[in-house]
Design an enzyme around this catalytic site. Structure first.
Site, PDB file in Angstrom:
ATOM      1  N   ILE A 195       0.876  -1.121   0.037  1.00 31.20           N
ATOM      2  CA  ILE A 195      -0.020  -0.218  -0.112  1.00 31.20           C
ATOM      3  C   ILE A 195       0.751   1.190   0.068  1.00 31.20           C
ATOM      4  O   ILE A 195       0.668   2.311  -0.676  1.00 31.20           O
ATOM      5  CB  ILE A 195      -0.843   0.051   1.147  1.00 31.20           C
ATOM      6  CG1 ILE A 195      -1.896  -1.265   0.975  1.00 31.20           C
ATOM      7  CG2 ILE A 195      -1.567   1.284   1.440  1.00 31.20           C
ATOM      8  CD1 ILE A 195      -3.039  -1.226   2.328  1.00 31.20           C
ATOM      9  N   GLY A 196       2.126   1.385   0.890  1.00 27.55           N
ATOM     10  CA  GLY A 196       2.937   2.337   0.791  1.00 27.55           C
ATOM     11  C   GLY A 196       3.396   2.817  -0.393  1.00 27.55           C
ATOM     12  O   GLY A 196       3.516   3.669  -1.049  1.00 27.55           O
TER      13      GLY A 196
ATOM     14  N   TYR B  68      -4.564  -7.279  17.387  1.00 25.82           N
ATOM     15  CA  TYR B  68      -4.475  -6.451  15.780  1.00 25.82           C
ATOM     16  C   TYR B  68      -5.441  -5.655  15.801  1.00 25.82           C
ATOM     17  O   TYR B  68      -5.570  -4.363  15.690  1.00 25.82           O
ATOM     18  CB  TYR B  68      -4.222  -7.358  14.862  1.00 25.82           C
ATOM     19  CG  TYR B  68      -4.101  -6.709  13.249  1.00 25.82           C
ATOM     20  CD1 TYR B  68      -3.179  -5.993  12.931  1.00 25.82           C
ATOM     21  CD2 TYR B  68      -5.179  -6.681  12.534  1.00 25.82           C
ATOM     22  CE1 TYR B  68      -3.094  -5.232  11.942  1.00 25.82           C
ATOM     23  CE2 TYR B  68      -5.265  -6.006  11.387  1.00 25.82           C
ATOM     24  CZ  TYR B  68      -4.179  -5.392  10.974  1.00 25.82           C
ATOM     25  OH  TYR B  68      -4.181  -4.527   9.797  1.00 25.82           O
TER      26      TYR B  68
END
Length: 240
Positions: A14-15, A148
């Protein structure tokens, strides 16, 4: 005037997609990574074509020293995109305190400290952005991903609270909550598990990282100038 955005986790799926999108829009970039030096080098080669200021930053954001390295590398800043993250699968009763600490430090404390320390610089611009990539599980929770989910839920609460505090200073704060995305986080899944997962999603497929990056690009654009304190689900209709 040049615009600068920080992308943490820029070497991940994604980055990386977000970095490419923002470069196409003319953003100069601080590109944070931790261990994946090869991917960062590949990304820098790709982005060099855009003739921008590109500042790679290697730092472990689960440590005070790593956060300090990142902060000392940043001068002008107009947007913070916190994308760094790791997941953990397993029964809650078998989740160690060390794993809980790691998830908390990376997903909750690190973005809070980074945004806090950069806020004076962000407030200078009166049109800055803070964006956290959370998760669908931060909204609704997931069995076998309890720690998480808790960390991602904390990110969402942070976004909602901070957005109210800094709105009059011209800083817009939002979150994106992706569903399942084709990134390294799914590498531990078997092919059958991925098929079963996709059958649960109304659109019938996983997201491509570029689709999450599209939402990031929108929230950093002038078109989002009246959006703050929001959690934008990009999940194929999986959770509404």
């Amino acid at each position: 005037m040049k615009k600068f955005a920080l992308i943490t986790g820029a070497s991940g799926g994604i980055g990386r997609a977000a970095a490419v999108n923002l470069a196409k829009k003319g953003w100069n970039l601080y590109l944070h990574y931790h261990q994946n030096k090869t991917e960062m080098e590949n990304l820098l080669r790709e982005l060099n074509a855009y003739n921008l200021d590109l500042i790679p930053i290697c730092a472990d954001l689960t440590t005070k020293a790593g956060i300090q390295v990142l902060l000392e590398s940043i001068f002008q800043i107009d947007a913070v995109c916190y994308i760094s993250g790791t997941s953990h699968y397993g029964l809650f009763e078998e989740t160690s305190e060390e794993i809980m600490d790691e998830l908390y430090l990376l997903h909750v404390k690190a973005p809070m400290v980074i945004v806090q320390k950069l806020m004076p610089k962000l407030m200078r611009n009166h049109s800055s952005r803070v964006l956290l990539v959370s998760s669908i599980w931060g909204q609704t929770g997931a069995s076998c991903e309890v720690a998480y989910s808790a960390a991602k839920g904390a990110q969402i609460s942070f976004v909602k609270a901070l957005s109210k505090e800094v709105a009059r200073n011209g800083v817009l704060v939002n979150a994106i909550a992706p569903g399942s995305v084709r990134t390294a986080m799914l590498d531990s899944f078997t092919e059958q598990e991925l098929i079963d997962l996709q059958e649960d999603i109304p659109l019938g497929r996983l997201a491509d990282p570029s689709e999450i990056a599209g939402a990031i690009t929108f929230l950093l654009s002038d078109d989002s100038s009246y959006i703050t304190g929001q959690v934008i689900g990009v999940n194929g209709g999986w959770y509404t």
